[in-house]
Design a protein around this motif. Sequence first.
Motif, PDB file in Angstrom:
ATOM      1  N   THR A 109      15.852 -10.133   4.358  1.00 54.27           N
ATOM      2  CA  THR A 109      16.325 -10.729   6.073  1.00 54.27           C
ATOM      3  C   THR A 109      16.079 -12.220   5.978  1.00 54.27           C
ATOM      4  O   THR A 109      16.939 -12.725   6.467  1.00 54.27           O
ATOM      5  N   ILE A 110      15.155 -12.658   5.404  1.00 58.97           N
ATOM      6  CA  ILE A 110      14.766 -14.194   5.629  1.00 58.97           C
ATOM      7  C   ILE A 110      16.064 -14.925   4.932  1.00 58.97           C
ATOM      8  O   ILE A 110      16.440 -15.913   5.601  1.00 58.97           O
ATOM      9  N   ARG A 111      16.616 -14.258   3.712  1.00 61.20           N
ATOM     10  CA  ARG A 111      17.785 -15.169   3.155  1.00 61.20           C
ATOM     11  C   ARG A 111      18.894 -15.168   3.956  1.00 61.20           C
ATOM     12  O   ARG A 111      19.696 -15.965   4.236  1.00 61.20           O
ATOM     13  N   GLN A 112      19.117 -13.996   4.688  1.00 61.03           N
ATOM     14  CA  GLN A 112      20.274 -13.678   5.887  1.00 61.03           C
ATOM     15  C   GLN A 112      19.945 -14.882   6.898  1.00 61.03           C
ATOM     16  O   GLN A 112      20.907 -15.443   7.267  1.00 61.03           O
ATOM     17  N   PHE A 113      18.736 -15.037   7.461  1.00 59.62           N
ATOM     18  CA  PHE A 113      18.352 -15.895   8.453  1.00 59.62           C
ATOM     19  C   PHE A 113      18.683 -17.260   8.147  1.00 59.62           C
ATOM     20  O   PHE A 113      19.282 -17.935   8.643  1.00 59.62           O
ATOM     21  N   SER A 114      18.180 -17.570   6.709  1.00 55.67           N
ATOM     22  CA  SER A 114      18.541 -18.826   6.328  1.00 55.67           C
ATOM     23  C   SER A 114      20.074 -19.334   6.212  1.00 55.67           C
ATOM     24  O   SER A 114      20.599 -20.455   6.417  1.00 55.67           O
ATOM     25  N   SER A 115      20.718 -18.288   5.733  1.00 58.27           N
ATOM     26  CA  SER A 115      22.412 -18.551   5.670  1.00 58.27           C
ATOM     27  C   SER A 115      22.977 -18.932   6.928  1.00 58.27           C
ATOM     28  O   SER A 115      23.611 -19.882   7.096  1.00 58.27           O
ATOM     29  N   VAL A 116      22.366 -18.046   8.116  1.00 58.65           N
ATOM     30  CA  VAL A 116      22.975 -18.352   9.325  1.00 58.65           C
ATOM     31  C   VAL A 116      22.437 -19.758   9.733  1.00 58.65           C
ATOM     32  O   VAL A 116      23.203 -20.600  10.182  1.00 58.65           O
ATOM     33  N   ALA A 117      21.344 -20.021   9.328  1.00 62.50           N
ATOM     34  CA  ALA A 117      20.600 -21.539   9.794  1.00 62.50           C
ATOM     35  C   ALA A 117      21.544 -22.767   9.125  1.00 62.50           C
ATOM     36  O   ALA A 117      21.661 -23.347   9.608  1.00 62.50           O
ATOM     37  N   MET A 118      21.616 -22.496   7.887  1.00 62.72           N
ATOM     38  CA  MET A 118      22.357 -23.243   6.862  1.00 62.72           C
ATOM     39  C   MET A 118      23.650 -23.621   7.455  1.00 62.72           C
ATOM     40  O   MET A 118      24.300 -24.694   7.171  1.00 62.72           O
TER      41      MET A 118
END
Length: 254
Positions: A109-118
């Motif tokens: 989930t955090i990696r998905q959030f980070s992908s959106v943020a990046m």
Amino acid sequence: MAMLQVQGKKIRCKAILFDKDGTLLDFLQLWGPWAESMLVQMQAWMQERRGSFTVELEKVLGTSHDAEGHIDGYDVQGPLAIATVDECNGWLAGQLYAAGTPWNEAITTIRQFSSVAMKSVREHKSAEAMPGLLTLLQRCKEAGITLAVVTSDSTPAAETHLDWMGIRSFFTSIVGCDRVTRGKPDGESFLLACRELSVEPHETVIIGDSNGDMQMGRHAGAAHTLGYCSLLEQEAYLHEADTVIRHYDEINIL
């Protein structure tokens, strides 16, 4: 060998190693949107599941917020300022795990959030050179001082950010966290950059905005550790620097 003059001190050197975030570029302008996006996504996730952070919001990444909740500052000793993106993601996943989520789901989930943020960071390309930097880089080039970047960010990301600022060509070596086994404050990054510049550590100056940069330089045997601090109230964090400057125009090349 060139001579730097800083606050009356004369420093002989062949090369200068720069940290990236907060030293070459405005840290908050680049990483503030990423951190804000991560916190907003996590808050929404927590609310949906009636979960909560293990610490107050400001302590999650080490940020301060204005009346509207937007990030307006950061802790220079906090995870946002010092940790790699992967380290931040691991810490943030721990928040989801503590709220009752299985670890594999939390990290995914955090990696998905980070992908959106990046994605937002890449779209805005908000990398702005610190005041006076371009003039210093040009003067170093004219004086024959070779330059490198040693960063806790990944090498590809660092190269991208330097490209956004139009300064990639000034640097002979880029050493990111993916190129070493032990990151800052260990001296491994420093020594690798020195090898790639064909200089000795004692011929090299390190410039950075964190005490970890200063420790790295000391561990590797740098000629001088030069702390960069645009805000007077943050200067105390650079207690292992040989010298602290607040603007690049304080560095003269003789």
